[in-house]
Structure formats: structure tokens, C-alpha cells
Write an enzyme that holds these catalytic residues in place. Structure first.
Site, mmCIF file in Angstrom:
data_model
loop_
_atom_site.group_PDB
_atom_site.id
_atom_site.type_symbol
_atom_site.label_atom_id
_atom_site.label_comp_id
_atom_site.label_asym_id
_atom_site.label_seq_id
_atom_site.Cartn_x
_atom_site.Cartn_y
_atom_site.Cartn_z
ATOM 1 N N ALA A 23 49.430 42.115 75.491
ATOM 2 C CA ALA A 23 50.346 41.318 76.064
ATOM 3 C C ALA A 23 50.823 41.878 77.022
ATOM 4 O O ALA A 23 51.467 41.338 77.985
ATOM 5 C CB ALA A 23 51.670 41.221 74.876
ATOM 6 N N ASP A 104 47.131 33.076 76.504
ATOM 7 C CA ASP A 104 47.666 32.326 77.722
ATOM 8 C C ASP A 104 46.592 31.704 78.976
ATOM 9 O O ASP A 104 46.882 31.228 79.670
ATOM 10 C CB ASP A 104 48.596 33.399 78.638
ATOM 11 C CG ASP A 104 48.050 34.621 78.916
ATOM 12 O OD1 ASP A 104 47.125 34.647 79.302
ATOM 13 O OD2 ASP A 104 48.801 35.619 78.792
ATOM 14 N N HIS A 139 42.121 35.803 69.927
ATOM 15 C CA HIS A 139 43.063 35.262 69.266
ATOM 16 C C HIS A 139 43.213 33.474 69.490
ATOM 17 O O HIS A 139 44.106 32.897 69.406
ATOM 18 C CB HIS A 139 44.216 35.808 69.346
ATOM 19 C CG HIS A 139 44.580 37.054 68.569
ATOM 20 N ND1 HIS A 139 44.747 37.219 67.109
ATOM 21 C CD2 HIS A 139 44.512 38.332 68.908
ATOM 22 C CE1 HIS A 139 44.722 38.552 67.219
ATOM 23 N NE2 HIS A 139 44.438 39.073 68.022
ATOM 24 N N CYS A 174 38.571 10.669 66.507
ATOM 25 C CA CYS A 174 37.790 10.526 65.296
ATOM 26 C C CYS A 174 38.760 10.376 64.077
ATOM 27 O O CYS A 174 38.165 10.256 63.093
ATOM 28 C CB CYS A 174 36.751 12.099 65.227
ATOM 29 S SG CYS A 174 37.710 13.462 64.509
ATOM 30 N N ASP A 254 52.764 51.016 85.223
ATOM 31 C CA ASP A 254 52.899 49.629 85.223
ATOM 32 C C ASP A 254 51.411 49.205 85.499
ATOM 33 O O ASP A 254 50.718 49.705 86.417
ATOM 34 C CB ASP A 254 53.969 49.280 86.308
ATOM 35 C CG ASP A 254 53.982 47.689 86.417
ATOM 36 O OD1 ASP A 254 53.148 46.779 86.255
ATOM 37 O OD2 ASP A 254 55.117 47.255 86.455
#
Length: 268
Positions: A23, A104, A139, A174, A254
Site C-alpha cells: 500500500a 488499484d 489480491h 448469463c 519516501d
């Protein structure tokens, strides 16, 4: 030689280099995280998004899922400099694969933006060519839905719009019920995807864990698999992780600053 230079050398010299992202790589793009003080699960009861509830109460599940989708993706999110650096490493042949816990879809967007054009894989298939890295979405992908009967995958936006308009649950041509194409609580990761991710970790000469707390299993064990077979493990994350003890290099910066610098060092 500092840790970033050490990682650049390892990636440049590797026959197989793999990036694993969490994340923390998407948070700078404005994508909400699930956990933490401002996480999504502070606003929603995660138990309402379990697979068991989807099976028992698809109508209620979808009503709540529309609200969750709005909270997470109510805005235009674009790949940031870290996504683009990873995509550029892949485009230039320095990465065999990108494994991500994120749903995402920003790695695929970044690949397209830098000229990669490789479709992300959600099912462990062979979407990449021999010269293009695989993107394995461990995921799933929140921007897609999948029919639980025929297996059809499609863009999620029109389906979420139908659900928001009162079609609960939204259904496929369907007659089957659509499900967000993500791994829900109570579901196992797709076996083929997880097996391939583990194989890539074992085969890697260089393994980069980027923006992940490395606490969610089974994906979090991948750096240890890489280390167990002699791969150089690098961790780029602002906070400490349970895998720091097996890392050859730890970069506390970062990701939007560290990854572009790493990419530049690799091509020097």
C-alpha cells in the site's frame, strides 16, 4: 556504497529481479490504505465484506461495497513517480515480475504510461511476452468484476454504477452474480497466482520489497523465500518491517524519491 547503490548493482547484475509492492507505493497517489489511523477499516466494518456474506446476502454486500468503492476510489488516481520507476525498470528489462498486494491497478496504468503496455495478470496466466515483466495482482483488482457463474471479467465502473442505481446485486448476461474481482475476507488467494509468486521469489537474484509493512500473509513471506535461496533482498519502506532482519539493504525513504533514484542508478 550506500544501500540504494547496493540494490542498483544487485538488480543490474541479476538474471531474475522481482519487485514486490504494498500500500505504501500507492498512498502517495491518494489511494486510501486499509489499516492505520486513517485507514478504510476505521470507517467500515471489514466483516461486512467477507466472502461468506457475499454468498448469504449478495444484495446487502453490494449495497455496502458501493459505499466502500466510493470511499476508496472517489477521485482520479494516477501512478506516481514510484510506480513509473518500477514500470521503467520493467520496460528496460531489469525486472522479471512485479508482485503487488494492491488492488488499484496503478502498476498497469504506469506500464502503459511508460510504454510498457503489459496487461496485469489476475489468474496466473501468460499475459506477458518473453520481453515484458509479469504483473501479478495477488489480491485481485478493484477496478474489475467477475461473474461467479461463467467467470467473465469486465470493467467494474459500469457494474458499480448499476449497483448504485439499485440493481442489487448486479448480474451478468448469463444470469450469474457479479463479484468484485478481489480476494475477499474468507477467500484464499488464487492458487496459481500464489504458486507463481513464490516460485519467482525463490528464483530471484534480487528481490525488492517496496512500500509494504510485510505483515499480511502469505505475501509477506516472499522476501524470506527470496533470502532463503540466496537472493539479495532490499526493503524500501518508511517504517521497520518484520523482514528487515533478512534484508541485505534497507532504505528508509519516501518511495516516490527512492525509486526514481534507484532506477537512475541502475541505468548509469
Amino acid at each position: 556504497m550506500d544501500d540504494l547503490e547496493r540494490l542498483a548493482t544487485a538488480v543490474r547484475d541479476a538474471d531474475t529481479a522481482v519487485a514486490f509492492t504494498g500500500a505504501g507505493i500507492s498512498a502517495p497517489s491518494g489511494v486510501p490504505t486499509f489499516r492505520g489511523d486513517d485507514g478504510v477499516w476505521e470507517q467500515f466494518d471489514q466483516g461486512q465484506f467477507a466472502y461468506g456474506r457475499f454468498q448469504r446476502d449478495p444484495e446487502g454486500f453490494w449495497a455496502d461495497r458501493v459505499d466502500l468503492q466510493r470511499a476508496m476510489f472517489d477521485g482520479e488516481f494516477e501512478p506516481n513517480a514510484a510506480h513509473e520507476a518500477v514500470a521503467a525498470m520493467g520496460r528496460d528489462g531489469h525486472l522479471e515480475a512485479v508482485l503487488t498486494q494492491n488492488t488499484d491497478g496503478l502498476h498497469g496504468d504506469a506500464a502503459a504510461a511508460v510504454g510498457e503496455g503489459n496487461d496485469a495478470e489476475a489468474d496466473g496466466g501468460s499475459g506477458a511476452t518473453a520481453d515484458e515483466p509479469t504483473v501479478l495482482e495477488l489480491h485481485g483488482n478493484s477496478q474489475r468484476v467477475r461473474c461467479t457463474d461463467c467467470g467473465k471479467r469486465t470493467d467494474g465502473d459500469p457494474i458499480f454504477e448499476r449497483a448504485a442505481g439499485g440493481e442489487l446485486p448486479p448480474t451478468c448476461d448469463c444470469g450469474g452474480v457479479f463479484k468484485p474481482d478481489v480476494v475477499l475476507f474468507g477467500e484464499q488467494l488464487p492458487g496459481a497466482v500464489l504458486q507463481r509468486a513464490r516460485s519467482l521469489a525463490r528464483e530471484s537474484d534480487a528481490f525488492l520489497a517496496i512500500g509494504s509493512s510485510l505483515v499480511v500473509e502469505p505475501a509477506a513471506s516472499l522476501p524470506r523465500l527470496a533470502a532463503s535461496t540466496g537472493g539479495t533482498v532490499g526493503i524500501v519502506n518508511l517504517e521497520s518491517t518484520p523482514c528487515d532482519d533478512v534484508a541485505d539493504a534497507v532504505v528508509r525513504e519516501d518511495v516516490t524519491e527512492a525509486l526514481p533514484r534507484l532506477q537512475e542508478l541502475i541505468v548509469e
